[in-house]
Design an enzyme around this catalytic site. Structure first.
Site, short mmCIF file in Angstrom:
data_model
loop_
_atom_site.label_atom_id
_atom_site.label_comp_id
_atom_site.label_asym_id
_atom_site.label_seq_id
_atom_site.Cartn_x
_atom_site.Cartn_y
_atom_site.Cartn_z
N GLY A 211 16.12 -23.55 -22.58
CA GLY A 211 15.70 -24.49 -21.55
C GLY A 211 15.40 -25.88 -22.07
N TYR B 76 18.80 -2.08 -28.27
CA TYR B 76 17.89 -2.68 -27.29
C TYR B 76 16.90 -1.62 -26.82
CZ TYR B 76 21.27 -6.56 -27.00
OH TYR B 76 22.12 -7.61 -27.27
N PRO C 105 23.32 -18.03 -23.37
CA PRO C 105 24.19 -19.09 -22.87
C PRO C 105 23.44 -20.28 -22.26
CG PRO C 105 24.18 -17.23 -21.36
CD PRO C 105 23.45 -16.79 -22.58
#
Length: 276
Positions: free
Chosen positions: A210, A61, A206
């Site tokens: 949307g 990351y 999770p």
């Protein structure tokens, strides 16, 4: 319905709140600017204030900057905080490429220890299985690191039941991190396997993107019943789906972070759970 619990003991000895925090979005997909870094530090600290005790990151990351930001924000770490990191994904040209050579995994673990300012990584996860490297060699490298004291517990990511079982013949596996949300349930069998065997299931993404929260969706209807937002309803569904599920919603917004954490206070009935 499984008896609801707000905590889980990962590996039997790491008690964490069942709503964790995915740190990936705290840094951009490059080295952060000073302003971005300052904002990320503030959100990381706010996560702990809101009760987060599990933070998920990875060596890849922001090319290590994400781990460094967490250390700058939170070190020295509180005793109840578990920082889980991962190795096994390289970024040679910006793309995600599995890389599971044993010497590489060990090097990345050493770098994560330095960036996170840790003597031992509580939960170290194989980010992806590398199809170009013998499976047993990758898992064997993790076992060697655990046996040497570099890492405490071992997890896997994006695996099926057969791969988990094969890995468990070599070393204990305490967590599985797969894509899983109300709109994408391809890993239902893995969730059930983890619950049966006491393995933490840590879904990434999770709350999906949307799209499941349209005004006519079952999630939106549940949210209205609960007096909550669709995102909160989606997270509450995961928490009730299995006692081993530990969602790690990520955000760079302190407001969204507080919204996510409030989902742990919601309780679903059997009928509400079945409707989703």
């Amino acid at each position: 319905m499984n008896q609801f619990s707000e905590t889980i003991h990962i590996g039997g000895d790491l008690p964490v709140h069942r709503l964790g925090f995915g740190a990936m979005r705290l840094t951009p997909d490059r080295w952060p600017t000073p302003a971005e870094k300052e904002h990320g530090i503030a959100v990381a600290r706010r996560a702990l204030e809101l009760g987060v005790t599990l933070i998920d990151t990875a060596d890849s990351y922001s090319y290590g900057a994400n781990e460094e930001l967490l250390a700058e924000a939170l070190h020295p770490y509180p005793d109840n905080l578990v920082i889980a990191t991962k190795a096994g994904q390289s970024r040679p040209d910006g793309a995600w490429r599995p890389l599971g050579r044993p010497e590489y995994l060990k090097q990345q673990a050493e770098l994560s220890l330095r960036r996170l300012r840790l003597d031992r990584i509580d939960l170290f996860q194989l980010h992806r299985i590398d199809p170009q490297v013998p499976f047993d060699d990758q898992i064997g490298a993790l076992k060697e690191m655990r046996d040497s004291g570099m890492i405490r517990h071992i997890g896997l990511s994006e695996v099926g039941v057969a791969e988990i079982e094969r890995a468990r013949r070599i070393v204990d596996i305490v967590s599985v991190q797969n894509l899983y949300n109300v709109a994408d349930r391809r890993h239902e069998a893995v969730v059930d396997y983890c619950e049966k065997n006491g393995i933490a299931f840590i879904p990434w993404l999770p709350v999906a993107n949307g799209s499941h929260a349209s005004s006519t969706s079952p999630v939106a209807a549940l949210a209205r019943e609960l007096g909550a937002t669709p995102i909160q309803a989606a997270l509450a569904w995961q928490l009730h789906r299995s006692p081993v599920i530990v969602p790690i919603p990520g955000t760079k917004s302190a407001e969204h972070l507080a919204e996510n954490m409030a989902a742990a206070n919601l309780r679903l009935t059997e009928a509400q759970l079945a409707a989703i």
